[in-house]
Design a protein around this motif. Structure first.
Motif, PDB file in Angstrom:
ATOM      1  N   THR A 185       1.020  -1.167  -0.152  1.00  0.00           N
ATOM      2  CA  THR A 185      -0.104  -0.096   0.024  1.00  0.00           C
ATOM      3  C   THR A 185       0.934   1.367   0.071  1.00  0.00           C
ATOM      4  OG1 THR A 185      -1.988  -1.108   1.126  1.00  0.00           O
ATOM      5  CG2 THR A 185      -2.032   1.190   1.279  1.00  0.00           C
ATOM      6  N   ILE A 238      -0.228  -4.497  -8.724  1.00  0.00           N
ATOM      7  CA  ILE A 238      -0.713  -3.469  -7.967  1.00  0.00           C
ATOM      8  C   ILE A 238       0.261  -2.121  -8.076  1.00  0.00           C
ATOM      9  CG2 ILE A 238      -1.057  -2.427  -5.659  1.00  0.00           C
ATOM     10  CD1 ILE A 238      -3.187  -4.287  -6.451  1.00  0.00           C
ATOM     11  N   LEU A 264      -6.169  -2.799   0.666  1.00  0.00           N
ATOM     12  CA  LEU A 264      -5.909  -3.606  -0.727  1.00  0.00           C
ATOM     13  C   LEU A 264      -6.773  -5.020  -0.196  1.00  0.00           C
ATOM     14  CD1 LEU A 264      -2.511  -2.435  -1.974  1.00  0.00           C
ATOM     15  CD2 LEU A 264      -4.659  -1.779  -2.855  1.00  0.00           C
ATOM     16  N   SER A 287      -5.864  -8.814  -8.169  1.00  0.00           N
ATOM     17  CA  SER A 287      -5.159  -8.121  -9.026  1.00  0.00           C
ATOM     18  C   SER A 287      -6.185  -6.840  -9.296  1.00  0.00           C
ATOM     19  CB  SER A 287      -5.238  -9.065 -10.207  1.00  0.00           C
ATOM     20  OG  SER A 287      -6.736  -8.994 -10.868  1.00  0.00           O
ATOM     21  N   PRO A 288      -5.574  -5.765  -9.692  1.00  0.00           N
ATOM     22  CA  PRO A 288      -6.047  -4.435 -10.199  1.00  0.00           C
ATOM     23  C   PRO A 288      -7.305  -4.608 -10.980  1.00  0.00           C
ATOM     24  CG  PRO A 288      -3.796  -4.206 -10.180  1.00  0.00           C
ATOM     25  CD  PRO A 288      -4.193  -5.529 -10.106  1.00  0.00           C
ATOM     26  N   GLN A 294     -10.662  -5.337  -9.052  1.00  0.00           N
ATOM     27  CA  GLN A 294     -10.923  -4.523  -8.278  1.00  0.00           C
ATOM     28  C   GLN A 294     -11.843  -3.195  -8.800  1.00  0.00           C
ATOM     29  OE1 GLN A 294      -8.147  -3.260  -5.092  1.00  0.00           O
ATOM     30  NE2 GLN A 294      -6.849  -4.946  -5.846  1.00  0.00           N
ATOM     31  N   ILE A 305      -9.509   0.083  -6.631  1.00  0.00           N
ATOM     32  CA  ILE A 305      -8.030   0.337  -6.750  1.00  0.00           C
ATOM     33  C   ILE A 305      -7.683   1.539  -6.932  1.00  0.00           C
ATOM     34  CG2 ILE A 305      -8.008  -0.157  -9.025  1.00  0.00           C
ATOM     35  CD1 ILE A 305      -5.173  -1.169  -6.395  1.00  0.00           C
ATOM     36  N   GLU A 306      -8.499   2.406  -7.716  1.00  0.00           N
ATOM     37  CA  GLU A 306      -7.840   3.814  -7.874  1.00  0.00           C
ATOM     38  C   GLU A 306      -8.181   4.708  -6.765  1.00  0.00           C
ATOM     39  OE1 GLU A 306      -6.346   5.870 -10.412  1.00  0.00           O
ATOM     40  OE2 GLU A 306      -5.658   3.706 -10.789  1.00  0.00           O
ATOM     41  N   ALA A 359      -7.957   3.554  -3.603  1.00  0.00           N
ATOM     42  CA  ALA A 359      -7.181   3.275  -2.503  1.00  0.00           C
ATOM     43  C   ALA A 359      -5.605   4.143  -3.020  1.00  0.00           C
ATOM     44  CB  ALA A 359      -6.621   1.929  -2.474  1.00  0.00           C
ATOM     45  N   LEU A 360      -5.344   3.878  -4.167  1.00  0.00           N
ATOM     46  CA  LEU A 360      -4.227   4.744  -4.711  1.00  0.00           C
ATOM     47  C   LEU A 360      -4.224   5.902  -4.462  1.00  0.00           C
ATOM     48  CD1 LEU A 360      -3.187   2.409  -7.856  1.00  0.00           C
ATOM     49  CD2 LEU A 360      -2.248   2.118  -5.955  1.00  0.00           C
TER      50      LEU A 360
END
Length: 442
Positions: A26, A56, A186, A195-196, A199, A203-204, A206-207
């Motif tokens: 992360t 990721i 994640l 895997s992204p 998600q 995922i976006e 979280a990033l």
């Protein structure tokens, strides 16, 4: 008089932790995304063999992410990849594996080998001043490591942060405190992170959330200039010129190192991709590579595509080379049984029954002693298989005398749980995929 050493310098940072599950991926992903938001070119690597964390990290950095391992790939290979990255990037990030000192070689060994400063991540939920003692112990365990500071993950309040900061050694500054936030989480499943591609928007979120936290901290200034030495490898022969290799690639089969594919192309091969999930025929190729992945999550669809089963039987009957690794091996056996007891008929190129299990499994480094030569590899699976065929060999474990993973061969098919690192023996890999007249190849 010796020739001058060719070096390149670039700010770099290795992100390590006291254990798995502390938030390394992360944080590394957040750092990569934050650097991108500032307009920096970032190169990201992962220590140790891994397929999921790099996916990721690649989504965060918008660039391919390669795992580097001192044993499997070798120090010269790792040094050259870092050297190449230093010529292209403004920042190099390396995510460690497991705990800082776990494994042989460990993330600490990697940091020491290349002079990388270490940012230590610690999940501080349920502790305060103890974080200082842990950080002190980890930083003083080896004299050949340099620490940039601590990232306190999972803090609950400003008072919590202050208690941690006050307890840290003077040479271990608090680089960042990441408050508990489910938006940065994640998701996991067996074998690792989801895997992204699976998600969606999560995922976006979280990033971006993690990147915003990073930008408010001192993390990006913790990277220090590091000089990386060029160690170019010998150029392999064009042993696979005019050969076409089909590679399974879809949601069920995705565990393939980009470095393996690059090596096949460097040896002259043309790569063609196909999907055992949806394609009804194989591409026109001379050899096949069925890498690992998650066939158990798609077993019903794989079983239903009987046209692909028939195509694989024809290919195998012709004696053409097939490499089936881990999930690929489960696919070419007779059956695959899920945790709930439901079983599915697989391709049946070799006798064997695979089954999923809710715990246990195998992971670790092994050497595959193939007739073509020794190839370094690793295992990582949560399934078991009952081989119906007698193995031609077993993997040699890195540090244990017990037999490793079975290696089965039938005609041109080589099947094993082991994931091979092709660069450890290019000539053997070329032979495995059917190279001819190697002695006279350029």
């Amino acid at each position: 008089m010796t020739d001058p050493v060719d070096t390149r310098t670039c700010p770099a940072l290795l992100i390590a932790a006291a254990a798995s599950g502390q938030g390394k991926t992360t944080l590394t992903a957040g750092l990569a995304r934050a650097a991108r938001k500032l307009g920096q070119r970032v190169a990201v690597f992962k220590t140790g063999p891994d397929y999921l964390d790099p996916a990721i990290l690649a989504a965060a950095a918008n660039t391919p992410v390669e795992p580097l391992d001192l044993w499997m790939a070798g120090p010269d290979y790792c040094a050259q990849r870092l050297y190449e990255a230093a010529g292209e990037a403004d920042l190099i990030l390396v995510e460690g594996a497991m705990g800082l000192y776990d494994g042989m070689p460990s993330s600490a060994d990697f940091a020491a080998a290349f002079g990388l400063p270490v940012a230590l991540v610690l999940d501080c939920k349920g502790m305060a001043q103890t974080a200082g003692a842990l950080a002190a112990g980890l930083s003083q365990a080896r004299a050949d490591l340099s620490f940039a500071g601590l990232v306190a993950n999972g803090v609950g309040s400003q008072r919590h942060t202050d208690l941690i900061a006050e307890a840290l050694p003077v040479d271990m500054p608090l680089l960042a405190n990441l408050a508990r936030d489910s938006a940065m989480a994640l998701p996991h499943r067996h074998l690792g992170l989801v895997s992204p591609a699976e998600q969606g928007e999560a995922i976006e979120i979280a990033l971006e959330t993690t990147a915003e936290r990073v930008l408010k901290s001192d993390l990006l200034t913790a990277a220090r200039p590091v000089s990386f030495e060029a160690r170019p490898a010998a150029v392999p022969g064009r042993w696979l010129a005019r050969r076409r290799i089909g590679i399974a690639r879809d949601a069920a089969f995705s565990f393939a190192y980009a470095s393996n594919e690059r090596l096949l192309e460097a040896m002259g091969a043309t790569l063609e991709y196909f999907s055992p999930l949806t394609d009804r025929a194989l591409p026109a190729v001379d050899a096949l590579w069925l890498p690992g992945g998650y066939p158990e999550l798609h077993a019903e669809q794989l079983a239903a595509n009987t046209a692909m089963h028939e195509a694989l039987h024809v290919f195998h009957a012709a004696g053409r080379p097939i490499l089936a690794e881990c999930g690929g091996m489960l696919y070419v056996q007779q059956t695959l049984t899920e945790l709930d007891g439901r079983w599915h008929r697989m391709v049946g190129l070799i006798a064997g029954a695979g089954r999923m299990r809710d715990r246990g499994g195998c992971q670790g480094m092994q050497t595959a002693p193939l007739p073509e030569g020794d190839i370094r590899a690793h295992a990582h699976h949560r399934s078991a298989t009952d081989h119906g065929a007698v193995p031609i060999a077993h993997g040699r474990r890195q540090r244990h005398s017990a037999p490793g993973e079975a290696i089965v061969r039938d005609r041109g098919l080589t099947a094993t749980y082991l994931h091979l690192f092709f660069g450890s023996n290019p000539a053997a890999i070329a032979q495995l995929f059917g190279a001819e007249a190697m002695a006279s190849a350029s």
